[in-house]
Structures are given as C-alpha cells and as structure tokens.
Design an enzyme around this catalytic site. Structure first.
Site, PDB file in Angstrom:
ATOM      1  CB  SER A  17      51.894 153.533  -4.734  1.00 42.15           C
ATOM      2  OG  SER A  17      50.742 153.552  -5.556  1.00 42.15           O
ATOM      3  N   GLY A  18      53.587 155.600  -6.248  1.00 43.85           N
ATOM      4  CA  GLY A  18      53.827 156.241  -7.528  1.00 43.85           C
ATOM      5  C   GLY A  18      54.055 155.183  -8.581  1.00 43.85           C
ATOM      6  NE  ARG A  19      50.129 153.853  -9.926  1.00 39.84           N
ATOM      7  CZ  ARG A  19      49.736 154.787  -9.057  1.00 39.84           C
ATOM      8  NH1 ARG A  19      49.560 156.025  -9.461  1.00 39.84           N
ATOM      9  NH2 ARG A  19      49.580 154.520  -7.802  1.00 39.84           N
ATOM     10  CG  HIS A 242      44.364 167.766  -9.404  1.00 42.74           C
ATOM     11  ND1 HIS A 242      43.117 168.260  -9.118  1.00 42.74           N
ATOM     12  CD2 HIS A 242      44.617 166.833  -8.453  1.00 42.74           C
ATOM     13  CE1 HIS A 242      42.636 167.661  -8.050  1.00 42.74           C
ATOM     14  NE2 HIS A 242      43.541 166.775  -7.632  1.00 42.74           N
ATOM     15  CG  ASP A 243      45.759 162.688  -8.723  1.00 40.50           C
ATOM     16  OD1 ASP A 243      44.928 163.573  -8.456  1.00 40.50           O
ATOM     17  OD2 ASP A 243      46.261 161.953  -7.840  1.00 40.50           O
ATOM     18  CB  THR A 244      41.130 164.752  -9.974  1.00 39.18           C
ATOM     19  OG1 THR A 244      41.459 164.192  -8.711  1.00 39.18           O
ATOM     20  CG2 THR A 244      39.649 164.547 -10.232  1.00 39.18           C
ATOM     21  CB  THR A 265      43.733 157.875  -1.450  1.00 33.02           C
ATOM     22  OG1 THR A 265      44.753 156.897  -1.703  1.00 33.02           O
ATOM     23  CG2 THR A 265      43.837 158.348  -0.009  1.00 33.02           C
TER      24      THR A 265
END
Length: 488
Positions: A17-19, A242-244, A265
């Site tokens: 998903s995105g937000r 990078h989301d991390t 995930t």
C-alpha cells in the site's frame, strides 16, 4: 498553524500500500496525520510481475490533493518521497517511461547472480559494495534487463521514488540511501563503485547524479499544482528515499548501544554504525551495509518479515487478524519454526502449505490450524530477529542493551513480546508509521528545524508514544530452537 510549526507531506510507498501523510513539525512537536491511503497491487503480465506505477502515481496525486485539505491554515512547506528499494524505471532519451517497472519478486533474475559472480566473485563484490546477497538486487535486475529490447532504448535509470519525484518536478536525481541498495555503491566512499560497474559492463551514466537526504529535488510542476490544488511554489526535498532509511531516522534511541528492527512486509534487523563491516565473516552471515542519514551505515539483515503472515491471511480469505493473534497466543511457544530468511518463501502463493511442508521436511510437528500456522510464523520471526541482533552485535563488535522496534509490527504485541523473549533484551516499540515520520523530520530539518540525528530522536522520544516489553524467562529454549534450525 502554531508559531514555528510547518506542514510537510510524506509520500510513503510500501510493497502492499501507499500513503500520503501530513506531518506538522515544530521545535517541540511532531504530529502525523494520514491524508490518503491507497493500494499497491502488482500486476502479472505475460512478460512477468510488474508494478502498476501509473496507479501509484495517481495515488500520490490524490494524496497530495488530500494533503492540501489538511493544510487550510498554511501551504505545504515541502514534499518528500520514500519507497521500497532496488526497483527502477527505464526512461528513453525523451524522458518517457519504457514499460512498467519490474517487481523484485519477478523470476527474471533467477540464476543471474551466478553469472555476475563469474566476472566479479561474490567475495570481491561484497568487499567492494558491502551488500548482502539477494536475488533481486538492482545489479542483478540490470544484468537481466540488458538482454531486453527496452533496455537498448534506455537513456536513464531512475529508482522508484526518484521516478515519482521526476514526474512531480521534471528534475532527475538518485538519492543516496536508496542507491546504496543497488549493489553499485561503495559504502566507504559513499559514491558509485566504478570498478565493479566497469567490470560488469554497467554504464553508471544511466543513473542521474547522486543526491543526499535533505538536498533540494525540484518544485512541483505547474500542472501538478493545478491537478492537486496546492498553492505553489511547493519544493520537493530528497529524504532517506529507501523507506528503511527513513524508518531508522525515526528509531527513538537515546544512546548508541541499541539495535533496531523495522517491521512490515520485511523485517530489517541490525545496527546503526559509523563505518561498514566488510569482512568475509559478515558476508557469510549475509549482512548488508546500506547508507543512512548523516554519514551512518545501516548494518542489517533482511528477514522475510510479516509477508509470511500477510500471504497466509490472504490465502485464508482475510480473517479477523486480532482474533487470529489471540488464538495464536494460546499455542505453545516454539512448537514448530521455519527459517524466516529462506528464499523458498519469497514468491507469493500457497504460503500455509509451504510452511507446513517446511515443518514436515524438518521433522517438526506440522501446524494444522490457522492459529498454529500463525504462531509458527511469529516464533520464527522472533527467532530470526534474535539471530540478526546477536550476529550483528558480534560481527560489528557493538554491544546492544535494547532493541527498538518500529513499523507495522508494533501493532502486533505478541511479536514484540516474543522478540524480547528471544533476544533476552528489552524491546521498545515506537512509531508504526516510522518511515513517514523519518521522512518529515528530514524535510523539516532541511527547511529550518535545527538539530543533528540524536536531536531529531530526542524530539521523537518527547512526542511519540512508546511501549516497553520486558523479556520473560531465560533464552535457553530460543537457543535450543536456534541450534535445531541451524542443524537442519
């Protein structure tokens, strides 16, 4: 809006998903509000598994429009974008996208790593780039793509968040924290690994110039302003794309002797260091050295994460997750475990059956009920978290007194408690939307909020709710389960 408080839009794209979140940040306050959430549904085409990047871009535009309605008392100060790593779009000489980006779970990279190692042996590749082996690393994807007709027409490679930023602004760049996941960056120099690329025939000129978190990344195009209703100019700021990398910014650490686990995930478990660990022992343990904010290195191991449970829940027809976790809590601890890092669980489909098959093959009790399968997954993840934290501390010679857990897994109290039990260390669960928080903090600092990384974290500890989990009992059973798993 209160004096000194500015509003920032964080575009945060996950694998499912995105937000778009609106963060209001001031010298003594951080508030995060969800403006818009949208699904991220990959599509299987005849040529393979692909991301529906146009649907994602549409979701981003819808989210920015919604963000504007959350900022009636003032304009957005900035927009930042983070997403998952390694995947990219190919653009032609006119800047047009050459097909939907391939999904990292696509099968086209099978066997590619071995071909790369024939030119640059795995040990040399690790010593030069510090990146763990994963079959979907950008290096292997590019090697697979070079055989295709579309690659022959490619003039530019843009990683997913950089591609979206280009569509929003018309400016191209390659943000460093995400670039460090390509296996084409030297973590010591924090720039491209030119020798590796040359030996493999990869033209690094295909990538746009490197950007640092906090660098300007353009301003929203007039057409984007018109479509979203935002008042311009609205700058776009490079964050830890990078989301991390963004999530680690939001780890509410108060010292240096800590480990972190970013859960979703994937589980990304490791340490924050000042220099990479490039030893052969580190490579054998499959640790990666990715780059973070302010010269830091994210020394971590990728673990399959809650993907295992997400796939089971999908296969079971989306049952009530809260009830499922309550039932799983009644199943005996460590009845059955699997290797949560096993590539056998990477592909989608038949996850409950594949977990049962892995238990059967290793001579363990086979989980039958949904609660038993769920408990097997959570015990396995906690065991993988234990191994990653202890291995990282040993390999980096970096003592750990506490584990900070951020991301979607913070909602799973059972997983948090089992991780504390397995590690034999207190676990402090922080922000569920850690990537979005880190995203807005980097934007805020770039636009006037004073402070280094420890100062940003002190702001978080003052303003965000934290939950502490104390380990129960000793770690003997977890050590025994770890030994059994290693012996299989």
């Amino acid at each position: 809006m209160s004096t000194g408080v500015k509003a920032y839009a964080a575009v945060d794209l996950g694998a499912s998903s995105g937000r778009v979140m609106v963060g209001r940040v001031g010298p003594d306050s951080v508030e995060l509000t969800e403006a818009h959430r949208f699904p991220n549904r990959p599509v299987r085409l005849p040529e393979g598994l692909r991301w529906d990047i146009l649907a994602l871009y549409g979701g981003v535009l819808d989210g920015l429009r919604a963000a504007g309605t959350h900022c009636a008392d003032g304009p957005l100060a900035s927009v930042g974008i983070d997403s998952w790593a390694v995947d990219y779009g190919l653009l032609d000489a006119d800047g047009a996208l050459l097909g939907n980006p391939a999904h990292y779970r696509d099968a086209r990279t099978e066997g590619v790593a071995e071909k790369v190692w024939a030119t640059v042996p795995a040990a040399e590749l690790y010593a030069a780039t510090g990146l763990q082996h994963a079959p979907f690393n950008t290096l292997y994807q590019l090697t697979a793509d070079r055989r295709t007709a579309r690659f022959a027409h490619a003039a530019r490679v843009l990683l997913v968040p950089d591609l979206l930023a280009y569509w929003l602004t018309g400016e191209q760049g390659t943000e460093l924290t995400n670039a460090s996941t390509t296996q084409l960056v030297d973590p010591r120099t924090r720039t491209w690994a030119y020798e590796v690329a040359d030996r493999l025939g990869i033209d690094l000129a295909l990538f746009a110039p490197l950007r640092q978190p906090g660098d300007p990344a353009g301003t929203l195009r007039p057409r984007v302003l018109a479509e979203t209703g935002l008042r311009g100019p609205v700058p776009v700021t490079a964050v830890g794309s990078h989301d991390t990398a963004s999530a680690v910014v939001a780890v509410p650490a108060t010292g240096e002797r800590f480990a972190y686990i970013c859960t979703g995930t994937w589980s990304l478990a490791g340490l924050e260091l000042s220099a990479p660990v490039l030893t052969e022992e580190s490579r054998a343990a499959n640790f990666t050295n990715e780059l973070g904010l302010d010269g830091t290195v994210r020394y971590l191991r990728n673990i399959m994460g809650l993907w295992l449970l997400q796939e089971c829940v999908r296969a079971w027809g989306e049952p009530d997750l809260g009830l499922l976790l309550r039932e799983a809590a009644t199943v005996p601890t460590l009845r059955s475990v699997v290797d949560a890092g096993d590539a056998a669980f990477l592909a989608p489909g038949r996850m409950p059956e594949r977990i049962a098959e892995a238990c059967r093959a290793s001579g363990q009790p086979v989980p039958v009920t949904r609660a038993e399968v769920t408990r097997c997954i959570l015990d396995s993840l906690a065991l993988a978290h234990r191994r990653a934290v202890l291995d990282a501390a040993r390999l980096a010679d970096h003592p750990v007194d506490v584990v900070y857990l951020v991301g979607g897994g913070t909602r799973n109290a059972l997983l948090c408690q089992l991780t504390a039990d397995a590690c034999g260390l207190p676990v402090v669960a922080g922000a569920t939307e850690a990537a979005a928080l880190g995203n807005v903090l980097v934007q805020a600092r770039a636009h006037g909020l004073a402070g280094d990384l420890p100062a940003l974290r002190r702001l978080l500890t003052r303003t965000q709710p934290l939950t502490r989990y104390t380990p129960r009992g000793d770690t003997g059973r977890w050590r025994a389960a770890e030994a059994r798993l290693a012996a299989r």
